[in-house]
Design a protein around this motif. Structure first.
Motif, short mmCIF file in Angstrom:
data_model
loop_
_atom_site.label_atom_id
_atom_site.label_comp_id
_atom_site.label_asym_id
_atom_site.label_seq_id
_atom_site.Cartn_x
_atom_site.Cartn_y
_atom_site.Cartn_z
N PRO A 179 -2.59 4.05 3.03
CA PRO A 179 -3.97 3.59 2.78
C PRO A 179 -4.24 2.27 3.51
CG PRO A 179 -2.96 4.34 0.75
CD PRO A 179 -1.87 4.32 1.77
N ASN A 201 -6.74 -1.84 9.67
CA ASN A 201 -5.68 -2.84 9.44
C ASN A 201 -5.71 -3.96 10.46
OD1 ASN A 201 -4.51 -1.30 7.22
ND2 ASN A 201 -3.78 0.13 8.78
N GLN A 248 0.81 -1.21 0.00
CA GLN A 248 0.00 0.00 0.00
C GLN A 248 0.85 1.27 0.00
OE1 GLN A 248 -3.00 -1.41 -0.75
NE2 GLN A 248 -4.08 -0.27 0.84
N VAL A 302 -5.53 -1.36 4.67
CA VAL A 302 -5.96 -2.59 4.00
C VAL A 302 -7.45 -2.82 4.26
CG1 VAL A 302 -5.69 -5.10 3.98
CG2 VAL A 302 -3.68 -3.63 4.09
#
Length: 356
Positions: free
Chosen positions: A98, A118, A22, A100
């Motif tokens: 960003p 996350n 990411q 997940v």
């Protein structure tokens, strides 16, 4: 992208290869460090670099960008941290990696609220005694599945329940999709052994459940933290609300645990189609109903009612109604409210007529 990343050190606070992927388009500067948000206060963050924690502020540019997206930094986020600004060596969260995934609900005003980011596994903590509530569990299961997070149902306070095995069986019958279920006592050292398969290095777990379900007690057992916990109330075994903020803690195994306050209300951020996906046991049976537009209520030839527990079907119907209300325009809501008022007046008139 960062110049260097000490993956092994950061793995101890939950860094995964998916998160590294990411970062490729992340705008960073020389000297920026990758750190994780472990606690959020009003105007401060606590960030962890795998070795030490530091207090930080949100860089104004990042704060503005998040506000424009209707978002904020939450526990579990990863950020590019840099030193500088007007206060010299103060630490700033300058950019967000960003996420997940993130768990999102709607608050009492209908606005989206991100809880954590996350996460690999959600421990859905529910007392095995009088706190046991399968329909509330349906709501939590839907929350985590909407985010693509694996659930694990943890029946806490098993020592206060006369038959924990019966509770486990009840959950499995109700969910009917193979969800993992454990019954344990958070005060017992054996609870860490039972959860060991989910506590491997690099994993991030979040504890979710009602106030007093035993989340902080379990966090203390797994991490060695010393968070305040409360006893249960005599008579109904209801726990006392003690945790007031979300916080991330490290386990000796290398996993991370995010403890959360109990949610007084849990409204899902989902439309009807998304709910059909997470209630797959219902949506997969719907094509077998006699009528294509079967609502699974009182229609003849319904394949769902005969196969799905009544309580779970009630949960599905209630969440679908909530989703429809969220999608209604202001005009639609006023129209519906007007119809309810009209029906109420008509019912009162009928009642007065019967009384003469």
């Amino acid at each position: 992208m960062f110049d260097t990343i000490d993956f092994q050190t950061l793995r101890g606070i939950g860094l995964t290869q998916g998160l590294v992927a990411q970062m490729f388009n992340l705008q960073t500067e020389a000297g920026d460090r990758l750190m994780r948000v472990v606690e959020v206060q009003r105007d401060r963050l606590r960030l962890h670099d795998g070795v030490n924690e530091r207090v930080a502020q949100v860089w104004p540019t990042l704060r503005l960008a998040l506000q424009m997206q209707g978002e904020v930094l939450v526990v579990g986020d990863w950020v590019a941290a840099r030193t500088g600004g007007d206060l010299g060596d103060s630490l700033w969260a300058a950019a967000r990696v960003p996420p997940v995934n993130h768990l999102v609900r709607r608050d009492s005003s209908g606005q989206r609220q991100t809880l954590v980011s996350n996460v690999d596994t959600a421990l859905l903590v529910m007392g095995a005694g009088q706190d046991f509530n399968l329909r509330r569990l349906d709501r939590y299961l839907a929350l985590v599945r909407l985010a693509g997070v694996s659930p694990l149902v943890v029946l806490s306070k098993a020592d206060l329940c006369t038959d924990p095995r019966a509770r486990i069986d009840a959950v499995r019958r109700h969910t009917s999709d193979g969800v993992d279920v454990l019954a344990l006592n958070g005060l017992d050292a054996a609870s860490a052994d039972a959860l060991a398969p989910w506590l491997s290095e690099g994993q991030t777990l979040v504890l979710l459940g009602s106030s007093g379900a035993g989340k902080s007690t379990l966090t203390n057992r797994l991490t060695g933290a010393a968070q305040d916990t409360g006893g249960v109330r005599h008579g109904d075994e209801h726990g006392r609300h003690t945790t007031t903020a979300r916080s991330l803690h490290r386990c000796a195994s290398g996993a991370c645990i995010i403890d959360t306050p109990g949610l007084r209300g849990l409204q899902l951020d989902a439309d009807e189609a998304q709910l059909d996906e997470v209630f797959e046991d219902i949506s997969s049976l719907a094509p077998l109903c006699r009528f294509r537009d079967c609502q699974h209520q009182d229609e003849p030839g319904c394949a769902v009612r005969s196969a799905v527990p009544a309580g779970r079907l009630l949960s599905y119907h209630k969440l679908q109604r909530e989703a429809r209300r969220h999608e209604m325009t202001v005009f639609d809501k006023h129209k519906l409210l007007s119809e309810w008022k009209t029906r109420g007046r008509e019912a009162k008139a009928v009642s007065r007529g019967k009384r003469g």
